[in-house]
Design a protein around this motif. Structure first.
Motif, short mmCIF file in Angstrom:
data_model
loop_
_atom_site.label_atom_id
_atom_site.label_comp_id
_atom_site.label_asym_id
_atom_site.label_seq_id
_atom_site.Cartn_x
_atom_site.Cartn_y
_atom_site.Cartn_z
N GLY A 115 -6.01 2.01 -1.61
CA GLY A 115 -6.27 1.13 -2.74
C GLY A 115 -5.67 -0.25 -2.54
O GLY A 115 -6.31 -1.27 -2.84
N ILE A 116 -4.42 -0.31 -2.04
CA ILE A 116 -3.79 -1.62 -1.84
C ILE A 116 -4.47 -2.38 -0.70
O ILE A 116 -4.59 -3.60 -0.74
CB ILE A 116 -2.26 -1.50 -1.62
CG1 ILE A 116 -1.59 -2.87 -1.76
CG2 ILE A 116 -1.93 -0.90 -0.28
CD1 ILE A 116 -1.70 -3.52 -3.09
N GLU A 117 -4.96 -1.65 0.28
CA GLU A 117 -5.69 -2.31 1.38
C GLU A 117 -7.00 -2.92 0.85
O GLU A 117 -7.35 -4.05 1.18
CB GLU A 117 -5.94 -1.33 2.52
CG GLU A 117 -4.67 -0.97 3.26
CD GLU A 117 -4.83 0.15 4.26
OE1 GLU A 117 -5.98 0.53 4.58
OE2 GLU A 117 -3.79 0.66 4.73
N ALA A 118 -7.71 -2.18 0.01
CA ALA A 118 -8.95 -2.70 -0.58
C ALA A 118 -8.65 -3.88 -1.50
O ALA A 118 -9.39 -4.88 -1.50
CB ALA A 118 -9.66 -1.59 -1.35
N CYS A 119 -7.55 -3.80 -2.24
CA CYS A 119 -7.14 -4.89 -3.13
C CYS A 119 -6.86 -6.15 -2.32
O CYS A 119 -7.28 -7.25 -2.69
CB CYS A 119 -5.91 -4.48 -3.92
SG CYS A 119 -5.22 -5.78 -4.94
N TYR A 120 -6.17 -5.99 -1.20
CA TYR A 120 -5.86 -7.14 -0.34
C TYR A 120 -7.14 -7.79 0.18
O TYR A 120 -7.28 -9.01 0.15
CB TYR A 120 -4.96 -6.70 0.82
CG TYR A 120 -4.82 -7.74 1.89
CD1 TYR A 120 -4.11 -8.91 1.67
CD2 TYR A 120 -5.43 -7.59 3.13
CE1 TYR A 120 -4.00 -9.89 2.63
CE2 TYR A 120 -5.32 -8.56 4.11
CZ TYR A 120 -4.61 -9.70 3.86
OH TYR A 120 -4.52 -10.67 4.82
N HIS A 121 -8.08 -6.98 0.62
CA HIS A 121 -9.34 -7.53 1.14
C HIS A 121 -10.14 -8.23 0.03
O HIS A 121 -10.77 -9.26 0.27
CB HIS A 121 -10.16 -6.45 1.84
CG HIS A 121 -9.52 -5.99 3.11
ND1 HIS A 121 -9.41 -6.78 4.22
CD2 HIS A 121 -8.92 -4.83 3.44
CE1 HIS A 121 -8.78 -6.14 5.18
NE2 HIS A 121 -8.46 -4.94 4.72
#
Length: 154
Positions: free
Chosen positions: A75-81
């Motif tokens: 989730g945090i990786e998707a948020c960063y992108h």
């Protein structure tokens, strides 16, 4: 262990007259395991975030924790992108996106708004004609706002 917990365990154990001691110990063990699992927070791995974006992502994660919402690693990786996309990889715009969401108590990250409810596009792949049209629309809106302010002074 507090007396009230032992009393609760004993109350629970009364429902199992044939094995009260085992039921009591099971209840206490289950309580302890549940308490330990809640207190153990999983740390997010933010090593994929470049140093110029790290304080921005940390600010967003802290805000989400204050709202009692947590990110998974994916989730945090998707948020960063998503933040990269919204900011066109510009850290200053990214911070503005995060601050806009925090200020409005939003649960997510959204494209910047210019204060009039009209979204500001941060994309660089617009055609020159499309960019010119956007600039002209913005200029027209600005003229209208300025004329409205000037007429209020009179």
């Amino acid at each position: 262990m507090g007396k009230d917990l032992v009393q609760k365990a004993e109350e629970y154990a009364k429902t199992y007259p044939d094995c009260q001691e085992v039921a009591k110990q099971s209840w206490l063990a289950g309580y302890d395991a549940g308490k330990r699992s809640k207190s153990r927070k999983k740390e997010l791995d933010l090593s994929f975030v470049p140093t110029d974006f790290l304080p921005i992502i940390k600010r967003w994660v802290e805000y989400k924790q204050e709202r009692k919402q947590a990110y998974t690693q994916s989730g945090i990786e998707a948020c960063y992108h998503k933040l990269l996309e919204l900011s066109n990889t510009n850290p200053n715009i990214a911070m503005a996106v995060v601050e806009q969401s925090i200020a409005n108590n939003w649960a997510g990250l959204f494209e910047l708004k210019n204060g009039t409810g009209i979204q500001l596009s941060q994309t660089t792949n617009q055609s020159p004609g499309s960019r010119r049209e956007s600039v002209n629309q913005f200029a027209e809106l600005s003229r209208g706002l300025l004329q409205g302010l000037a007429s209020k002074k009179d």
